[in-house]
Design an enzyme around this catalytic site. Structure first.
Site, short mmCIF file in Angstrom:
data_model
loop_
_atom_site.label_atom_id
_atom_site.label_comp_id
_atom_site.label_asym_id
_atom_site.label_seq_id
_atom_site.Cartn_x
_atom_site.Cartn_y
_atom_site.Cartn_z
N GLU A 168 0.81 -1.22 0.00
CA GLU A 168 0.00 0.00 0.00
C GLU A 168 0.85 1.27 0.00
O GLU A 168 0.32 2.37 -0.19
CB GLU A 168 -0.94 -0.01 1.21
CG GLU A 168 -2.04 -1.07 1.08
CD GLU A 168 -2.90 -1.17 2.32
OE1 GLU A 168 -2.49 -0.69 3.38
OE2 GLU A 168 -4.01 -1.73 2.21
N GLU A 211 7.72 -21.49 7.93
CA GLU A 211 7.88 -20.60 9.08
C GLU A 211 8.93 -21.13 10.07
O GLU A 211 9.43 -20.38 10.91
CB GLU A 211 6.56 -20.41 9.80
CG GLU A 211 6.05 -21.62 10.56
CD GLU A 211 4.82 -21.30 11.40
OE1 GLU A 211 4.81 -21.72 12.57
OE2 GLU A 211 3.89 -20.64 10.90
#
Length: 313
Positions: free
Chosen positions: A94, A125
């Site tokens: 963004e 992860e």
């Protein structure tokens, strides 16, 4: 050793985490009316801003340090797995339309890469080495800031990213939702937003995810304010990449200057649609090339450029 026994140490670790705690008072939540569940969930969510507020000094210190590095050409790099990684990628994506940053200026890394945005990538992860490889691919420098994001504060990918970045001299921030976390300890700036047990046991996309989103909003937005990407509360570096943003650009210039529609269109035309430059031509009484030069000299800070224009005009 049986598979069940292999998981005993991990279960013991989870038992110590606030984010994994079981709420016995919510054990019958599935029997409640929908409206009652919604009220409970809304009440839980309302506690998150207070938890964030308790860590504002740490957040502000991390922002100032980040802005100092980025003013030297550094990048803001988020690294996380699962929900935490997706939130980092979201915040990074963004920044270009909001602040006209280059796509390489704010970067989101998620364990497992792009496929992990929409589906689970098993084992990603758990790899510190994967984090090291992802950061090495970016050619990390001392001017960069790396933010490890993990609700538990124990995710190897996030910890590995922070450890590797710190060893390379980059600024490091650890954002987690448990106190005394390994991630917080690994980073120069540990930000631990303790939101308490989740409505659904261990579902850290809920309060923990909300807390992480709020902090990431602060990190990117206030850093950009410090870097001169705004004028007051106006997004003067907004990128006019579609008709909605072009309309927003015209409105921002109007709010900043109070100029007529004709003046605004002329200013935007003279500055190739760059909002900050257009405002400077109107308020500073300069032409497009002069506005560009003044902003370059002021490192993109419109107020400083305006002061110079008014003093020399």
């Amino acid at each position: 050793m049986t598979p069940a026994a292999d998981h005993v140490p991990l279960r013991a670790q989870l038992d110590t985490l606030t984010t994994e705690a079981f709420r016995s008072d919510l054990a019958d939540i599935d029997r409640l009316p929908t409206l009652e569940i919604a009220k409970i969930m809304n009440g839980e969510d309302a506690t998150v801003p207070t938890a964030v507020a308790s860590r504002l000094p740490q957040i502000a210190a991390a922002i100032d340090a980040t802005a100092a590095r980025m003013s030297r050409g550094g990048r803001l790099i988020y690294a996380g797995a699962g929900t935490a990684g997706r939130l980092g990628v979201l915040d990074a994506s963004e920044c270009p339309p909001t602040f006209n940053t280059a796509p390489t200026e704010v970067v989101g890394l998620i364990a497992g890469g792009q496929p992990a945005m929409v589906t689970s990538v098993e084992g990603a992860e758990d790899s510190k080495q994967l984090a090291t490889e992802d950061l090495d691919a970016l050619v990390l420098t001392e001017a960069d800031t790396v933010v490890g994001i993990s609700a538990s504060g124990r995710t190897p990918y996030a910890i590995g990213a922070v450890e590797h970045a710190r060893a390379r001299g980059a600024l490091t921030i650890g954002l987690s939702c448990n106190a005394d976390s390994a991630l917080g300890a690994a980073a120069e700036h540990g930000i631990e937003i303790v939101v308490g047990p989740e409505l659904l046991t261990g579902s850290t996309r809920l309060k923990a995810g909300t807390a992480q989103k709020l902090v990431l909003n602060m990190l990117s937005t206030i850093t950009m304010i410090r870097l001169g990407k705004t004028y007051g509360n106006l997004m003067v570096d907004v990128r006019s990449s579609n008709e909605k943003l072009r309309a927003r650009s015209r409105r921002i210039v109007s709010l900043a200057t109070g100029a007529s529609d004709e003046e605004i269109e002329a200013a935007l035309t003279a500055t190739d649609g760059q909002v900050k430059n257009a405002i400077l031509t109107i308020l500073g009484g300069v032409d497009g090339p002069t506005a560009s030069a003044l902003l370059t000299d002021s490192h993109g800070h419109l107020r400083a450029a305006l002061d110079t224009a008014r003093k020399t005009g």
